[in-house]
Enzyme design. Structure first.
Site, short mmCIF file in Angstrom:
data_model
loop_
_atom_site.label_atom_id
_atom_site.label_comp_id
_atom_site.label_asym_id
_atom_site.label_seq_id
_atom_site.Cartn_x
_atom_site.Cartn_y
_atom_site.Cartn_z
CD GLU A 89 65.79 17.48 1.24
OE1 GLU A 89 64.64 17.95 1.28
OE2 GLU A 89 66.07 16.39 0.71
CB SER A 137 57.19 9.79 0.40
OG SER A 137 58.10 9.09 1.24
CG HIS A 140 65.22 4.12 3.27
ND1 HIS A 140 65.96 3.53 4.27
CD2 HIS A 140 64.02 4.45 3.83
CE1 HIS A 140 65.24 3.48 5.38
NE2 HIS A 140 64.05 4.03 5.14
CG ASP A 147 68.68 1.29 3.64
OD1 ASP A 147 68.52 1.11 4.86
OD2 ASP A 147 68.18 2.26 3.03
CG ASP A 183 64.39 8.86 11.42
OD1 ASP A 183 63.32 8.53 10.87
OD2 ASP A 183 65.18 9.67 10.92
CD1 TRP A 211 69.49 11.83 8.08
CD2 TRP A 211 68.78 13.03 9.82
NE1 TRP A 211 70.60 12.41 8.65
CE2 TRP A 211 70.19 13.16 9.73
CE3 TRP A 211 68.11 13.72 10.84
CZ2 TRP A 211 70.93 13.94 10.61
CZ3 TRP A 211 68.85 14.49 11.73
CH2 TRP A 211 70.25 14.59 11.60
#
Length: 473
Positions: free
Chosen positions: A376, A291, A19, A116, A392, A371
């Site tokens: 990327e 992560s 995030h 957020d 997600d 995401w």
């Protein structure tokens, strides 16, 4: 006549790596455009990111501040204890946010909060203090739209699932008709509806509608149908992704001259870049599960043997805290053994992922389908094998394989034979077909962040509307 207030944007990310990264990209872009920006981390993450962030700031207009998340310093803030963090955010951290905004630390006064999408405390406090609030959801438009549909799906009796058959076709999600299975829905759909986390994430989704606008890290050509659905809920939707590519295009997030990727909370082992230099073009499989995800020793060994058996060189990001359920000493010993670099393999604790994906030696990405990683990979034109675990990521992997056809979906399995087969399909058997789709999608991504692209134009529109907030307040 009273002078208009100076624009001062406060950006409030959820305290997690995935995030923070896109929201920091946005902070840099806003500051580069001349807006004063305060990036408000928790103390815990501020200490981890601060030594590497200011040197890459686009101007003095970007300031880094922090508040307490309400948890003690020695709290692990792990996925296993997520409910403790969520509760603390809603109570203690909310109070600290209010205190910060009323203090001299927020001078000049904040005129707009970009919160957020799962940090509705930003919207709560903004309403209390008569500050405009914008919501930034850091995952896909598809996943956000699915979350908005959950109450309807529950009312229709489609959620929770009536049995354990996750391969059963799932119908009733507007814009996602076709090959959708139960297992392809976001992981919240597998949760107990009485659980604290289910209620938190569902409540946070609907709290977003109290904001005056929605920001999405996606681009129009990728998720147009889902963005259109969301536009029926939000009067202003800004699709400004891929943000990392937009930052590079705008020269506030380039590779050269920086020691760490934008927003990284971990120290990157750049030795892997030298290893990549020694590999043949498009030969390397890059492996990273992000992560947060933890894997068991059995899963680790299945992936390991599958990768070795496929015969391809591989670069694997394997965090020191990645192994679940093992004693610390034995886990460290196993990781040390696996991290012995050879001609055919390189294993590191963390890598500069954007640079890795852009390296000519990389030909495929075995990913957790976060995401950021998905975008990327698209921007770099690297096809994916998806192994999603939470959030997600299940529906992201469905989009990758079934909607965009730029990779393969391996969700809910990881035996060595399947890993080997998937790598061979991606790099050999279906390589041309998948690469044609990826080349097209990647080209659309590049167009979106170009000078006349949709994301660039939407960013300009967002910046102008933030300035309008100040002129009309």
């Amino acid at each position: 006549m009273e002078e208009p207030r100076e624009s001062h944007v406060l950006i409030l990310p959820f305290p997690a790596h995935g995030h923070i990264k896109p929201m920091l990209c946005l902070a840099k872009l806003l500051a580069a455009a001349g807006l004063r920006v305060t990036f408000l981390n928790t103390h815990h993450n501020h200490r981890r990111i601060l030594p590497r962030s200011p040197s890459s700031s686009p101007s003095s207009l970007l300031r880094f501040e922090s508040i307490s998340d309400g948890l003690p310093d020695d709290h692990p803030r792990s996925l296993e204890l997520i409910e403790e963090l969520l509760l603390s955010i809603k109570t203690a951290m909310k109070a600290h946010l209010r205190e910060f905004l009323l203090s001299k630390s927020a001078e000049p006064p904040v005129t707009c909060i970009i919160a957020d999408g799962i940090m509705s405390i930003g919207i709560d406090v903004a309403e209390e203090l008569s500050i405009s609030a914008i919501s930034f959801r850091t995952f896909s438009a598809c996943c956000l739209w699915t979350n908005f549909c959950i109450p309807t799906l529950m009312h229709e009796g489609k959620l929770p699932f009536s049995d354990d058959d996750l391969d059963k076709e799932f119908h009733g999600l507007p814009g996602a008709e076709g090959l959708l299975r139960r297992r392809d829905l976001p992981s919240i759909c597998r949760s107990q509806i009485e659980s604290c986390s289910f209620r938190y994430f569902l409540d946070e989704t609907f709290a977003m509608t109290r904001a005056c606008a929605l920001i999405l890290n996606t681009f129009d050509a990728l998720e147009a149908p889902m963005v259109s659905h969301l536009a029926t809920i939000f009067s202003n939707v800004y699709t400004i992704g891929p943000l990392h590519a937009l930052a590079i295009q705008s020269s506030v997030g380039h590779f050269s001259g920086r020691s760490e990727s934008v927003g990284s909370l971990r120290i990157e082992d750049r030795s892997c870049m030298m290893w990549l230099d020694s590999q043949a073009s498009r030969s390397v499989v890059y492996v990273s599960f992000g992560s947060l995800v933890k894997i068991t020793v059995d899963q680790l060994m299945e992936f390991w043997h599958g990768l070795v058996n496929c015969g391809r060189p591989f670069l694997w990001v394997l965090r020191e805290d990645a192994i679940a359920g093992e004693e610390e000493e034995s886990a460290r010993s196993l990781l040390s053994e696996l991290k012995l670099t050879s001609e055919r393999r390189c294993v590191v604790d963390w890598a500069p992922q954007e640079e890795v994906l852009a390296h000519p030696a990389v030909g495929g990405f075995l990913t957790h389908s976060g995401w950021n990683s998905t975008l990327e990979s698209i921007a770099a034109g690297i096809p994916m094998i998806c192994w999603p675990q939470l959030g997600d990521r299940q529906i992201n992997s469905w989009c990758v394989s079934e909607v965009w056809k730029i990779g393969l979906d391996m969700k809910d399995t990881c035996d060595r034979s399947t890993v080997e087969t998937m790598v061979r399909i991606l790099t050999e058997d279906n390589k041309e077909e998948i690469m044609r789709s990826m080349t097209r999608i990647s080209g659309l991504s590049s167009d979106s962040v170009g000078p006349d692209g949709s994301s660039s134009k939407n960013l300009e529109r967002l910046i102008e509307n933030i300035r309008m907030i100040d002129r009309t307040s």
